[in-house]
Design a protein around this motif. Structure first.
Motif, short mmCIF file in Angstrom:
data_model
loop_
_atom_site.label_atom_id
_atom_site.label_comp_id
_atom_site.label_asym_id
_atom_site.label_seq_id
_atom_site.Cartn_x
_atom_site.Cartn_y
_atom_site.Cartn_z
N TRP A 90 -1.21 -10.76 -0.64
CA TRP A 90 -0.67 -9.40 -0.70
C TRP A 90 0.53 -9.34 -1.64
N VAL A 91 0.77 -8.15 -2.18
CA VAL A 91 1.98 -7.88 -2.95
C VAL A 91 2.70 -6.72 -2.29
N SER A 92 4.02 -6.67 -2.48
CA SER A 92 4.81 -5.65 -1.79
C SER A 92 6.06 -5.31 -2.59
N LEU A 93 6.63 -4.18 -2.28
CA LEU A 93 7.97 -3.87 -2.76
C LEU A 93 8.98 -4.70 -1.96
N GLY A 94 10.18 -4.86 -2.52
CA GLY A 94 11.19 -5.69 -1.89
C GLY A 94 11.88 -5.03 -0.70
N GLU A 95 12.78 -5.79 -0.08
CA GLU A 95 13.45 -5.33 1.13
C GLU A 95 14.27 -4.06 0.92
N GLN A 96 14.70 -3.81 -0.32
CA GLN A 96 15.49 -2.60 -0.57
C GLN A 96 14.65 -1.33 -0.44
N PHE A 97 13.33 -1.50 -0.26
CA PHE A 97 12.44 -0.34 -0.12
C PHE A 97 11.91 -0.20 1.31
N THR A 98 12.61 -0.76 2.28
CA THR A 98 12.14 -0.67 3.66
C THR A 98 12.18 0.76 4.20
N GLY A 99 12.79 1.67 3.46
CA GLY A 99 12.72 3.07 3.86
C GLY A 99 11.34 3.66 3.68
N LEU A 100 10.49 3.00 2.88
CA LEU A 100 9.12 3.46 2.68
C LEU A 100 8.24 2.97 3.83
N LYS A 101 7.44 3.87 4.37
CA LYS A 101 6.63 3.55 5.54
C LYS A 101 5.63 2.43 5.25
N ALA A 102 5.02 2.45 4.07
CA ALA A 102 4.02 1.43 3.73
C ALA A 102 4.65 0.04 3.67
N VAL A 103 5.88 -0.04 3.20
CA VAL A 103 6.57 -1.33 3.10
C VAL A 103 6.88 -1.87 4.50
N ARG A 104 7.34 -1.01 5.39
CA ARG A 104 7.62 -1.44 6.76
C ARG A 104 6.34 -1.88 7.46
N TYR A 105 5.28 -1.14 7.26
CA TYR A 105 4.00 -1.47 7.89
C TYR A 105 3.51 -2.84 7.45
N LEU A 106 3.61 -3.11 6.15
CA LEU A 106 3.16 -4.39 5.62
C LEU A 106 3.97 -5.54 6.21
N ARG A 114 1.61 -14.65 3.51
CA ARG A 114 0.53 -14.01 2.77
C ARG A 114 1.07 -13.02 1.74
N ILE A 115 2.34 -12.64 1.85
CA ILE A 115 2.96 -11.74 0.86
C ILE A 115 3.53 -12.64 -0.23
N VAL A 116 2.75 -12.81 -1.30
CA VAL A 116 3.06 -13.83 -2.30
C VAL A 116 3.90 -13.30 -3.45
N TYR A 117 4.12 -11.99 -3.49
CA TYR A 117 4.81 -11.41 -4.65
C TYR A 117 5.52 -10.14 -4.21
N LYS A 118 6.81 -10.05 -4.55
CA LYS A 118 7.58 -8.83 -4.30
C LYS A 118 8.24 -8.40 -5.59
N VAL A 119 8.38 -7.09 -5.76
CA VAL A 119 8.96 -6.54 -6.98
C VAL A 119 9.72 -5.28 -6.60
N ASN A 120 10.70 -4.89 -7.43
CA ASN A 120 11.55 -3.77 -7.04
C ASN A 120 11.22 -2.47 -7.76
N THR A 121 10.01 -2.35 -8.32
CA THR A 121 9.56 -1.08 -8.87
C THR A 121 8.11 -0.84 -8.46
N VAL A 122 7.77 0.43 -8.22
CA VAL A 122 6.40 0.76 -7.86
C VAL A 122 5.47 0.52 -9.04
N LEU A 123 5.95 0.81 -10.25
CA LEU A 123 5.13 0.56 -11.43
C LEU A 123 4.82 -0.93 -11.57
N GLY A 124 5.82 -1.77 -11.29
CA GLY A 124 5.59 -3.21 -11.32
C GLY A 124 4.62 -3.66 -10.25
#
Length: 216
Positions: A90-106, A114-124
Motif C-alpha cells: 500500500w501507499v499512503s499520505l504521511g502523518e501530517q494528513f491524518t485529517g483526511l478520512k482515507a488516511v486515518r482509515y488506512l 504493508r504501507i511501503v511508501y508515504k508521500v506528502n502530496t496527493v499528486l505524488g
C-alpha cells in the motif's frame, strides 16, 4: 493546494481570465488555511466538511475518494475480492494528513509493514500508484483521468469531503469577488461528475467488502 489547482482549477482560472482580461489573479497555494479576516486572500477554495463560521460561500461539489491500483497489475476480468487486498503493498499520505478520512482509515486497517511508501502530496501519491509501488486511496478527479490507473473499489461516501468556495462577509457583494465566485461555481459544476466519482466505469469491487469503516 496543488492537487486542486493542477487537476481542477487551472483550466477554470484560464477561462475566467479569458472572459475577464482586466482582472488579475494572485494564487496562493497552502495546506494551511489562510486568514481571510486578515485579508490574506479574498477567496478561499477549500476541501472541508466544516467551513469556518466567519466565512460565507457555497458548496460546489463533494470530493469522492476510491481505491486504485496500477491498471497493468489488475488485468483479469471480474470482481476483485477487496478482502484479498489487505496483504497487498500500500501507499499512503504521511502523518501530517491524518485529517483526511482515507488516511486515518488506512492507518487503522492496514498493517504498518504493508504501507511501503508515504508521500506528502496527493499528486505524488497518484504517481506512486501509477508506478506500481502499491495500491492506495485517491481522489476520483485525479485518478479517473489517468489511463494507467484502475478503480479497485467504488467511492466510499465515508471518505468524501465538501469543496467550498468561500469569502469574507465584507467581500460578498464586491463585484469582482462575486463575478469570480459565480464563474468558478459554474465551471466546477460542469466538472461535478468527475469530482464526485460518477464518470468512471463500474469498479471491480466495493469498499463495503472491507472491514467496517469508522471514518468520520
Amino acid at each position: 493546494n496543488d492537487t486542486l489547482l493542477v487537476d481542477l482549477l487551472t483550466p477554470a482560472l484560464a477561462a475566467f481570465l479569458k472572459q475577464c482580461p482586466d482582472i488579475r489573479l494572485d494564487v496562493l497555494l497552502s495546506n494551511q488555511s489562510l486568514n481571510l479576516s486578515k485579508r490574506d486572500a479574498d477567496v478561499a477554495i477549500r476541501a472541508t466538511d466544516h467551513p469556518p463560521e466567519t466565512l460565507v460561500g457555497r458548496r460546489a461539489a463533494r470530493i469522492a475518494w476510491a481505491l486504485y491500483g496500477r491498471a497493468s497489475d489488475f488485468t483479469e476480468a471480474g470482481t476483485i475480492e477487496i478482502g484479498h487486498l489487505w496483504e497487498h503493498r500500500w501507499v499512503s499520505l504521511g502523518e501530517q494528513f491524518t485529517g483526511l478520512k482515507a488516511v486515518r482509515y488506512l492507518a487503522q486497517h492496514v498493517a504498518a509493514e504493508r504501507i511501503v511508501y508515504k508521500v506528502n502530496t496527493v499528486l505524488g501519491l497518484a504517481e506512486a500508484v501509477e508506478a506500481g509501488i502499491g495500491i492506495g486511496f485517491l481522489p476520483c478527479f485525479i485518478a479517473d483521468t489517468k489511463p494507467g490507473l484502475t478503480r479497485l473499489a467504488a467511492p466510499d461516501p465515508g471518505f468524501s469531503a465538501d469543496l467550498w468556495l468561500l469569502t469574507h462577509p465584507d467581500l460578498r457583494h464586491s463585484p469582482r469577488v462575486r463575478l469570480f465566485l459565480d464563474f468558478i461555481a459554474v465551471e466546477l459544476g460542469r466538472m461535478k461528475p468527475l469530482i464526485e466519482g460518477s464518470l468512471a466505469m463500474s469498479p471491480r469491487g466495493t469498499v463495503a467488502d472491507a472491514p467496517p469503516s469508522d471514518a468520520t
